[in-house]
Enzyme design. Sequence first.
Site, PDB file in Angstrom:
ATOM      1  CB  ILE A 147      -1.245  -7.211  -1.191  1.00  0.00           C
ATOM      2  CG1 ILE A 147      -0.885  -7.346   0.097  1.00  0.00           C
ATOM      3  CG2 ILE A 147      -1.834  -7.985  -2.106  1.00  0.00           C
ATOM      4  CD1 ILE A 147      -0.318  -5.448   0.920  1.00  0.00           C
ATOM      5  CE1 TYR A 184     -14.796   0.570  -3.890  1.00  0.00           C
ATOM      6  CE2 TYR A 184     -16.912   0.628  -4.963  1.00  0.00           C
ATOM      7  CZ  TYR A 184     -16.385   0.622  -4.868  1.00  0.00           C
ATOM      8  OH  TYR A 184     -14.950   0.568  -6.183  1.00  0.00           O
TER       9      TYR A 184
END
Length: 313
Positions: free
Chosen positions: A36, A143
Amino acid sequence: MNPKILIIGACGQIGTELTHKLRAIYGTQNVVASDIRKLNNDIVNSGTFEVINALDFNQIEHLVEVHHITDIYLMAALLSATAEKNPAFAWDLNMNSLFHVLNLAKAKKIKKIFWPSSIAVFGPTTPRENTPQYTIMEPSTVYGISKQSGERWCEYYHTHFGVDVRSVRYPGLISWSTPPGGGTTDYAVDIYHKALSDGKYECFLSSETKMPMMYMDDAITATIQIMKAPAEQIKIRSSYNLAAMSFTPTEIAAEIQKHIPDFTISYNPDFRQVIADSWPASIDDSSAREDWNWHHEFDLESMTVDMLQHLRK
């Protein structure tokens, strides 16, 4: 023919070491790292690097076309403890990035995908000792929910569209080369750093919390091994159980004390204790060992020697 590889999330805890290893095996020119943001580190400076948002399908598709990518390793994810603080974003990142690469494979734009799952897919109702490959899965974390859903989608895309996607359920991973990434098992990384720098460590889990763990070298070996295996050997297309060792904070502290006798540990459990209590204590990974000949090299003793040796340098 060497594969042409794209690693998404190459600057993360696993991605860093995976990128180095894949470049060593297949040649720097055949491994494109991406993340990113562009950091000033070895991954960025030692080969082709692209800034990419894993949520942007068009960006991924563009990189696949420009670099003639055949294999994608999707390592971008928000880990367990971090994900609990931002559930909506965790779901978005962990799920939609997977859909993007699955859809590229479905469209025959890439040949093969590696996507990591986790022991977080299990929950408080799962048998804790020697957790089987097929068992109750009722994850209690964002998660875990995203990883369980991802497993189902991987299997679906393989069954219905012939997508060659491969996956392992990582246990807690321990590495000397990258800092902890926001996981519940991260104490087992931090404890080595603090042992050397402070001579003491305050653990965020209770003393007898036993969890499955693995040294990063073994995790990287397993990742590359499952991707190299002939397709017919990969009989499970959701995700394979993967195991090496299980230990408690007390046991890892005792191992460190063999090398640093004055080291002390104290305990102050926080919100991560509830997450840890919902996970297995040990894992049965016989399917991976039978199907594609997986075996681990490191136990707690040999890992501790290697960790301290590298961190001292």
